[in-house]
Scaffold this active site. Structure first.
Site, PDB file in Angstrom:
ATOM      1  N   LYS A 186       0.858  -1.179   0.000  1.00 17.95           N
ATOM      2  CA  LYS A 186       0.000   0.000   0.000  1.00 17.95           C
ATOM      3  C   LYS A 186       0.898   1.233   0.000  1.00 17.95           C
ATOM      4  CE  LYS A 186      -1.586   2.961   2.789  1.00 17.95           C
ATOM      5  NZ  LYS A 186      -1.719   4.191   1.966  1.00 17.95           N
ATOM      6  N   GLU A 189      -1.083   7.341  -0.296  1.00 18.43           N
ATOM      7  CA  GLU A 189      -2.099   7.894  -1.195  1.00 18.43           C
ATOM      8  C   GLU A 189      -1.728   9.293  -1.686  1.00 18.43           C
ATOM      9  OE1 GLU A 189      -3.630   8.516   3.088  1.00 18.43           O
ATOM     10  OE2 GLU A 189      -2.338   7.140   1.962  1.00 18.43           O
ATOM     11  N   CYS A 294      12.992  11.135   7.483  1.00 18.35           N
ATOM     12  CA  CYS A 294      13.111  10.696   8.872  1.00 18.35           C
ATOM     13  C   CYS A 294      14.539  10.786   9.385  1.00 18.35           C
ATOM     14  CB  CYS A 294      12.571   9.277   9.034  1.00 18.35           C
ATOM     15  SG  CYS A 294      13.508   8.044   8.117  1.00 18.35           S
ATOM     16  N   GLU A 395       8.318  16.085  16.295  1.00 21.00           N
ATOM     17  CA  GLU A 395       8.805  16.124  14.921  1.00 21.00           C
ATOM     18  C   GLU A 395       8.110  17.236  14.134  1.00 21.00           C
ATOM     19  OE1 GLU A 395      10.079  12.692  11.770  1.00 21.00           O
ATOM     20  OE2 GLU A 395       8.129  12.462  12.751  1.00 21.00           O
TER      21      GLU A 395
END
Length: 495
Positions: A186, A189, A294, A395
């Protein structure tokens, strides 16, 4: 030679994307469609469906049906598919890098590097006949031999983030199928077009139907994969909150889970550091990919007298960054990925101001001529940041640096280790003693010494510590092979 950016036009066609299930492109049963936009121009490139539990089930069933035959395929034969995939991907480097830039916004140079790291994982996984070798010892007792063998488990899934569209899925896909498992991906999106093109190339390999599958969607697909009884394990990369959810949900449903979460990466600069090289490296770590990675530097700690020259040089480097459409020559930083991401980063900057930090470089009003619809944020720098501030603990995931002071290396390490995250950390020094102390005491899974982005090569594991990683096994390298295989111990005696 193809001109950089020549392939960008290929994706400027509004269409509804399909899922790839059982070796064929099929329409999603989901009725909700999201626009996939170029973050530099606001132009709609395609529409992505939010697939349903039924779509997930169809993909998992296809993968499950393909598993027995694929598992029985010799490792050397599986590796040959990866050799072919590696050559296909290499032949389409420029095209896929341009698609990545069009949907993500990063510069073409960054997209090429992104994709190159992904291809390296395909190369490494192609060595699976050696990587899968077990261990054996004869006469563990008189007349008794023992061996440890690796076997695949079944269907695996991966949920991947927006920030590295070509690379992160290739942390998982090659190792999963090389070890004899079947796989469901997946992609994010927000950036599905890169993987759409990669799967178009995969389709030409003539893999057995169902070995590789792709399902577009959002949280319903994530939850469907995390709970499906025929999924043996799931990999995730994204925020720590969702990583924890996937880890908990998957584990409760008896799955192997590796869930890579967020970060708050510290960069510590000592007075003896090579100033010119250190600052160039630190600035790239913070502002590369618009801070949306990251491993990006987030907090720069100037130790002792280093603080003043770090402050001055970082401001100068940030002001020299060229903001613009990543497909254009000369641009060194693109937009953030979406309007929602921009709003979130702006809210974090506002929070920093409210809590007393000083914004000495303000990128909030940035614009780019000819691109009024872009999600523009210029480089920003906060000073007078204290450890309890939100911008020091959470973050930001954008082009924002936070500067802090420390009297010595011990104090700097203590500041970094206060963080609940432990993804990466770096030190800049010419002292071997200081470097050794740093990598010995810092609580981070990936450590850089005079390296601003401590990204392991494909043959080493990738992953953090603390709230940056939920699960026992990291991504790719030897850890990837461990994640996708079960060790079976066979003890043999013949009479």
């Amino acid at each position: 030679m193809t001109e950089p950016g020549a392939f960008v036009r290929r994706v400027i066609v509004t269409r509804v994307l399909e899922n790839y299930i059982g070796g064929a492109w099929v329409r999603s049963s989901g009725s909700t469609l999201l626009d996939v936009k170029n973050p530099a121009t606001g132009e709609v490139l395609a529409q992505v469906p939010l697939s349903t539990a039924g779509d997930v089930d169809a993909a998992v069933k296809a993968a499950r049906a393909a598993f027995p035959g694929w598992r029985a395929t010799p490792a050397v034969a599986r590796a040959r598919y990866l050799f072919k995939l590696r050559e296909l991907l290499d032949a389409h480097r420029e095209e896929i890098a341009a698609i990545c830039t069009s949907e993500h916004g990063k510069t073409l140079s960054e997209s090429r590097n992104d994709f190159g790291r992904g291809i390296e994982n395909v190369e490494h996984a192609a060595g699976i006949p050696s990587l899968l070798m077990g261990q054996s010892l004869e006469d563990v007792a008189h007349g008794i031999d023992c061996q440890a063998i690796r076997q695949p488990l079944g269907v695996f899934a991966a949920v991947t983030p927006f920030n590295f569209p070509p690379m992160v899925p290739l942390w998982f896909l090659p190792y999963a199928i090389a070890t004899g498992n079947t796989f469901v991906l997946k992609p994010s999106e927000q950036v599905p077009l890169t993987q759409r093109r990669i799967f178009e190339l995969i389709h030409t390999l003539d893999l057995p139907a169902g070995v590789l599958n792709l399902v577009n969607g959002g949280k319903d697909v994530v939850n469907g994969l995390s709970t499906h009884p025929d999924v043996a394990g799931i990999s995730f990369v994204g925020s720590s909150s969702v990583a924890h959810h996937v880890y908990k949900t998957g584990a409760e449903h008896g799955k192997r889970v590796q869930a890579l979460g967020g970060a708050k990466n510290f960069i510590i600069v000592l007075p003896d550091a090579d100033r010119e090289r250190a600052i160039a490296n630190v600035a790239e770590s913070i502002y590369g990919c618009s801070g949306q990675r990251c491993l990006a530097g987030s907090i720069v700690v100037g130790v002792g007298e280093a603080y003043e020259w770090v402050r001055e040089a970082l401001h100068a480097a940030a002001k020299n960054i060229v903001l613009g459409d990543g497909s254009k020559p000369g641009v060194t930083m693109g937009p953030v990925v979406s309007a929602a991401a921009k709003d979130r980063i702006l809210s974090m900057i506002e929070k920093g101001l409210q809590e007393g930090a000083k914004l000495t470089l303000d990128g909030r009003g940035a614009t780019v001529e000819g691109c009024p619809g872009g999600n523009w944020l210029g480089p920003s720098i906060f000073e007078e940041v204290t450890p309890d501030m939100t911008i020091a603990t959470e973050e930001i995931f954008g082009p924002v640096a936070c500067l802090m002071r420390a009297a010595n290396l011990d104090e700097a390490i203590a500041l970094a280790n206060r963080s609940r995250y432990g993804n990466a950390a770096s030190v800049y020094t010419t002292s071997g003693k200081a470097a050794r102390q740093f990598h010995n005491q810092i609580e981070a899974g990936m450590v850089g010494v005079n390296i601003g982005v401590a990204a392991p090569m494909a043959f080493f594991p990738f992953g953090g510590q603390k709230a940056s990683l939920y699960g026992d096994l990291k991504a790719h390298g030897s850890a990837g092979v461990d994640f996708y295989t079960e060790r079976k111990i066979v003890i043999t005696r013949w009479f």
